[in-house]
Design an enzyme around this catalytic site. Structure first.
Site, PDB file in Angstrom:
ATOM      1  CG  ASP A 105      -2.156   0.841   0.993  1.00  0.00           C
ATOM      2  OD1 ASP A 105      -3.149   0.682   1.702  1.00  0.00           O
ATOM      3  OD2 ASP A 105      -2.104   1.716   0.100  1.00  0.00           O
ATOM      4  CD1 TRP A 106       0.872   6.958   0.163  1.00  0.00           C
ATOM      5  CD2 TRP A 106      -0.151   6.781  -1.827  1.00  0.00           C
ATOM      6  NE1 TRP A 106       0.950   8.160  -0.468  1.00  0.00           N
ATOM      7  CE2 TRP A 106       0.344   8.094  -1.692  1.00  0.00           C
ATOM      8  CE3 TRP A 106      -0.828   6.463  -2.992  1.00  0.00           C
ATOM      9  CZ2 TRP A 106       0.196   9.061  -2.688  1.00  0.00           C
ATOM     10  CZ3 TRP A 106      -0.984   7.421  -3.977  1.00  0.00           C
ATOM     11  CH2 TRP A 106      -0.470   8.697  -3.829  1.00  0.00           C
TER      12      TRP A 106
END
Ligand code: GLC
Length: 749
Positions: free
Chosen positions: A295-296
């Site tokens: 994820d980011w």
């Protein structure tokens, strides 16, 4: 592409093409495939709007201080980039592909985006109800159809990979992202997650509608400590396996092409560096064959947030060694991972494992043959009539009628000729929810617009507040209340605001967690003030998370939970208010009376309700599976095909349902199972099947549920999974409430 090499020959099997290409790649070219950047337009906008410090905390906007767009373009030409995310135009997608195809091996890019309920991060697309509303439809087939249409709108704009379905089991309404989930029940979440994957991953077609899906977030982001996104997830092995893991198993079994790990830790180990989670469980136990994406910036956050890695390089090592395949996003990963291999800390064989999966996906997507899209097609496919119809159908089936005292609804337009429409969500794009940019006004039917469209003969007087719940003005509240007496009825639209493009002021959606779940701003005062004017009041909620609207539920005669119903949500809401559509949705999540009741879900353990609170009501405001109709359904006596079965046996439960009202209607018939006694404690009941049926007035249908061993299995006291002998109770009815359920027992010998 002329087939000079095997990997360029589309007639060759994918495996052969992968191995041929892999054999030609340098270490640098391999690691490049594991790396992703935000799109050029995205990074330009982000660099303009936020500081590097804000960027470090952001989950939504990114840029690279030392790598301006021109440098990223050059790196793409050099074959140093494998993927982009948040590329929001076909033109930019084509441009980036043209750069990648100048590299030595001409490997195309894979473009990812959060197309969560339509390709909402792109302007001009069809926005469907958010996931919580999709789940409320209890209609997986319609969710699959929506996903297929979204795949078409994605491929048309040059993106090939969606970061959805979010198959987290939501149990804490304080968490901002509940609207992005399919609710609190593992069975329903699994069904909706699988439907989403099947809708996106249409491999049969030559790429026009084949998009990689991404089951996320592994694991437990939906039960963060105190409801704060990214906070620790501390759970027993039993609860993780019984509640949070089954949707991922279902998605892996459905062929999910990718999985995204969660921001949070799992019992002390960040998911992004958790080998037990990514390798032992996801790959070895569940049998996942695709690739894992971070994820980011969450690999980086193992350094600056989780503080388990002193340097970024350590964090990249920890994550790749644990099983991470593709990094979201930015340049550091590329350079550090190459160094880690050169230093012998990571092997090239480990890199090859990741690169194989990524290349296989690109071949499967047809990107080597068709890296570009025809920009002329975009407007033919985006927001086309068929997609609008699906969005409308899904909105109609997602809106839950929670209260209808004295059958105030459906509204009689002969009786209510002048209607005041007010509230901050009455006439704006809050109905689009999170993961949607501001859409062209022509593409959105607000609730006020829907009312005028559906009943042009009624005079709708609008008193607006603007979208910002935090800045509602008392004088506007006073003005709206003052207008009530000049109208026959009031429709007040309140709730939350998940507008991603109003990041600092929104109250719901990603990173908008709250410590209570009341109405923000002056909304409650508005509703009570209107109610006290003595004119009938109908409340419509537009929100992602459940809201503790106890006063409204106790006082206002009619209450509709519209969730975030999408582009045509205003029309669907109006059609339900005036009876052109009979509401049929059911709650996919329990609505608490108060945030103090959290966690409150229907499938609680027997001892959860041993005692009642000394003050306040211990029951939820509205129950999982609950939803009213304008007609009534009568449930006959349940019949079981057997009263005793072996552990590997099945039993068929059947029941007749009759529409005893005057209107055609859909009913979601629900099957729950209780394990009466068990070696480890079990929930009071668990949803194990459901069926949405349509019945004309007077019509009867027989619904049958086949109760197979998988519906009776669980982890016993020794954590062995299977069916235990003993008595089971079968419940069938219109909600999870005991009063709405018929029940019968059978024995497993
Ligand atoms: C965000 C979200 C994730 C999303 C990703 C890309 O941090 O947690 O769900 O897919 O970034 O936008």
């Amino acid at each position: 592409m002329s087939a000079q090499y095997i990997y360029q020959d589309a007639k060759q099997p994918v495996e052969k093409r992968v191995e041929d290409l892999l054999g030609r790649m340098s270490l640098e070219e391999k690691v490049a495939q594991m790396n992703q950047y935000v799109g050029l337009e995205h990074m330009k906008k982000a660099a303009f709007e936020i500081s590097p410090e804000e960027m470090k905390k952001s989950h939504a906007m990114g840029f690279y201080a030392d790598y301006p767009p021109a440098k990223i373009e050059e790196m793409t030409k050099q074959g140093m980039v494998g993927s982009f995310l948040h590329v929001v135009s076909a033109e930019e997608a084509n441009y980036l592909q043209s750069l990648a195809l100048q590299s030595r091996l001409k490997i195309p890019l894979i473009m990812g985006i959060d197309a969560v309920h339509g390709n909402g991060m792109v302007r001009g697309t069809t926005i469907y109800p958010t996931c919580i509303g999709q789940a409320a439809s209890f209609n997986p087939a319609l969710v699959e159809k929506m996903s297929h249409e979204t795949a078409l709108e994605m491929r048309a704009t040059g993106t090939h990979w969606t970061f959805t379905p979010n198959v987290e089991v939501a149990r804490d309404a304080r968490w901002g992202r509940v609207g992005e989930t399919f609710g609190e029940d593992p069975f329903l979440v699994s069904k909706m997650g699988v439907a989403t994957i099947k809708g996106f991953q249409n491999e049969s077609n030559a790429g026009a509608d084949f998009v990689l899906a991404c089951a996320k977030h592994l694991i437990g982001g939906s039960q963060p400590l105190n409801g704060v996104n990214g906070a620790p997830f501390d759970v027993s092995e039993r609860t993780m396996r019984e509640v949070f893991l089954p949707p991922f198993q279902a998605c892996v079994d459905a062929g999910a092409a990718t999985v995204m790990t969660a921001h949070n830790e799992l019992n002390g180990i960040p998911c992004h560096g958790n080998k037990y989670l990514m390798d032992d469980i996801l790959r070895k136990e569940l049998g996942f064959k695709g690739f894992i994406v971070s994820d980011w910036m969450d690999i980086e956050r193992m350094q600056d947030y989780h503080k388990v890695s002193e340097t970024l390089k350590d964090a990249f090592f920890l994550s790749v060694d644990a099983g991470m395949d593709l990094h979201m996003h930015g340049p550091d990963f590329y350079f550090d991972v190459i160094k880690l291999v050169q230093e012998g800390k990571l092997t090239e064989a480990r890199i090859n494992e990741s690169v194989r999966k990524i290349l296989e996906s690109k071949f499967r997507l047809g990107l080597f043959e068709n890296p570009y899209v025809n920009v002329a097609n975009v407007n033919k496919i985006l927001y086309n009539k068929n997609h609008q119809q699906t969005a409308l159908d899904l909105a109609r089936q997602s809106i839950v009628l929670l209260k209808n005292e004295n059958n105030l609804l459906p509204l009689d337009s002969k009786k209510y000729k002048k209607v005041l429409v007010t509230g901050p969500n009455a006439n704006n794009q809050s109905i689009l929810g999170d993961w949607a940019l501001e859409q062209p006004e022509a593409n959105v039917v607000t609730i006020y617009q829907g009312l005028k469209q559906v009943r042009p003969d009624v005079k709708f007087n609008l008193c607006e507040f603007g979208w910002n719940l935090r800045t509602m003005k008392q004088e506007q509240v006073d003005k709206a209340i003052g207008m009530a007496k000049d109208n026959d009825l009031v429709i007040v639209v309140v709730g939350e605001n998940s507008m991603r493009y109003q990041w600092k002021d929104k109250t719901c959606g990603e990173n908008s967690d709250r410590y209570d779940i009341n109405l923000v701003g002056l909304q409650q005062e508005l509703v009570e003030g209107l109610y006290n004017m003595g004119v009938p009041v109908v409340v419509v909620l537009v929100n992602g998370r459940p809201l503790s609207t106890e006063w409204i539920a106790n006082n206002v005669p009619a209450l509709l939970e519209a969730w975030e119903p999408g582009s045509l949500g205003g029309q669907a809401t109006a059609e339900i208010l005036f009876g052109d559509v009979n509401p049929s949705a059911k709650l996919p999540i329990t609505i608490p009376r108060h945030s103090g009741q959290i966690q409150t879900y229907y499938n609680y353990k027997f001892t959860s309700k041993w005692f009642k609170y000394a003050t306040g009501n211990s029951t939820p405001l509205f129950d999982f599976g609950y939803g009213l109709s304008y007609t009534s359904f009568k449930y006959g006596e349940m019949k079981l095909s057997a009263k005793e079965i072996a552990k590997d046996g099945s039993v068929v439960a059947s029941i007749d349902i009759t529409n005893i009202g005057k209107k055609q209607g859909d009913e979601v018939v629900q099957l729950y199972i209780t394990d009466n006694y068990s070696s480890a404690t079990r929930p009071v009941k668990e949803l194990k099947d459901f069926a949405r049926i349509s019945l004309n007035p007077g019509e009867t249908k027989t619904v049958e549920f086949n109760i197979t061993p998988d519906k009776l299995s669980y982890y016993d006291a020794k954590m062995n999974y299977g069916v235990e002998a003993g008595a089971f109770t079968v419940h069938i009815g219109s909600s999870s409430r005991t009063a709405d359920l018929k029940k019968e027992e059978f024995i497993v010998r």
